[in-house]
Design an enzyme around this catalytic site. Sequence first.
Site, mmCIF file in Angstrom:
data_model
loop_
_atom_site.group_PDB
_atom_site.id
_atom_site.type_symbol
_atom_site.label_atom_id
_atom_site.label_comp_id
_atom_site.label_asym_id
_atom_site.label_seq_id
_atom_site.Cartn_x
_atom_site.Cartn_y
_atom_site.Cartn_z
ATOM 1 N N TRP A 1 8.738 -17.481 34.355
ATOM 2 C CA TRP A 1 8.756 -18.849 33.851
ATOM 3 C C TRP A 1 9.540 -18.884 32.546
ATOM 4 O O TRP A 1 9.086 -18.383 31.519
ATOM 5 C CB TRP A 1 7.361 -19.424 33.648
ATOM 6 C CG TRP A 1 7.464 -20.886 33.342
ATOM 7 C CD1 TRP A 1 7.256 -21.514 32.151
ATOM 8 C CD2 TRP A 1 7.882 -21.909 34.258
ATOM 9 N NE1 TRP A 1 7.519 -22.856 32.253
ATOM 10 C CE2 TRP A 1 7.909 -23.125 33.549
ATOM 11 C CE3 TRP A 1 8.264 -21.908 35.600
ATOM 12 C CZ2 TRP A 1 8.280 -24.325 34.143
ATOM 13 C CZ3 TRP A 1 8.638 -23.106 36.195
ATOM 14 C CH2 TRP A 1 8.628 -24.295 35.474
ATOM 15 N N PHE A 2 10.723 -19.477 32.595
ATOM 16 C CA PHE A 2 11.553 -19.669 31.415
ATOM 17 C C PHE A 2 11.442 -21.146 31.043
ATOM 18 O O PHE A 2 11.844 -22.009 31.825
ATOM 19 C CB PHE A 2 13.010 -19.283 31.700
ATOM 20 C CG PHE A 2 13.268 -17.798 31.630
ATOM 21 C CD1 PHE A 2 12.248 -16.885 31.832
ATOM 22 C CD2 PHE A 2 14.536 -17.316 31.348
ATOM 23 C CE1 PHE A 2 12.483 -15.518 31.765
ATOM 24 C CE2 PHE A 2 14.793 -15.952 31.275
ATOM 25 C CZ PHE A 2 13.767 -15.046 31.482
ATOM 26 N N GLU B 1 18.896 -16.989 49.560
ATOM 27 C CA GLU B 1 18.327 -17.613 48.372
ATOM 28 C C GLU B 1 17.708 -16.539 47.483
ATOM 29 O O GLU B 1 17.439 -15.426 47.934
ATOM 30 C CB GLU B 1 17.268 -18.655 48.765
ATOM 31 C CG GLU B 1 17.781 -19.786 49.633
ATOM 32 C CD GLU B 1 18.689 -20.749 48.885
ATOM 33 O OE1 GLU B 1 18.654 -20.746 47.636
ATOM 34 O OE2 GLU B 1 19.441 -21.494 49.536
#
Length: 329
Positions: free
Chosen positions: A49-50, A253
């Site tokens: 999580w940035f 992906e």
Amino acid sequence: MLSPLNVLQFNFRGETALSDSAPLQTVSFAGKDYSMEPIDEKTPILFQWFEARPERYGKGEVPILNTKEHPYLSNIINAAKIENERVIGVLVDGDFTYEQRKEFLSLEDEHQNIKIIYRENVDFSMYDKKLSDIYLENIHEQESYPASERDNYLLGLLREELKNIPYGKDSLIESYAEKRGHTWFDFFRNLAVLKGGGLFTETGKTGCHNISPCGGCIYLDADMIITDKLGVLYAPDGIAVYVDCNDNRKSLENGAIVVNRSNHPALLAGLDIMKSKVDAHPYYDGVGKGLKRHFNYSSLQDYNVFCNFIEFKHKNIIPNTSMYTNSSW
């Protein structure tokens, strides 16, 4: 030897496991055989999580998005509860306040197998390259062409960009560390998966003593929902990625990347591409083209067949749930 598609579906779905003494299954692509390498039940799971806007969180909130539309923190906690014998890493970055860092500590205290890993605390220097070297190599390439074949407009741009590299910022890694968009997220995801088990061991987090620094990891986007234990996974030459399918058109992906070892050569191939271009993209070049280069994919092969060969899917993962909502960025 089984066909690539059947092997991946059979083994990734966790419906069987090879014994330690059983020979590894093999799959073929472009005329070459690859072993289905195991990724064992102790391999850590990695989320990321940035946070570009940490100010949007209130007092007492862990700065990981957790709304009805984007329950990412809940998904991570749920994974930690289900996979309670695995270490669950969360690579984070952003201008977090002291209080927000305390909330990360509280999350670790409440869920002992969750490990918050700050991007700035990880040594990625072995993957770095000077921006000036990248520009100079591209300038020299253009200058090596006959005058009639040179792209003088591009040459001018390259020279200008070379002059404008900020003092003390002559670093590919530093250039991405200052971004606040998807490429920021994507670039450091690639480096984190390259480090594999080393990402967990070098930070000195308690509970990571059983992780090999040479081992791999299971990267999942926070919109991937784990519904039950994943068990032992198998991947061709030790790597597989999520594959999206839209109107029977498949595409590689980076929402899930599983590797059985650190410094996987497919990701190193992608990093080499990133280091050779001034306009490289961590998703298209760092992952997609790296995989294609490693497995000798060319336009002569069927792209959908390649996607089937490299696909990671699992009956106990609901993938890409954010496709049903608006972007969280």
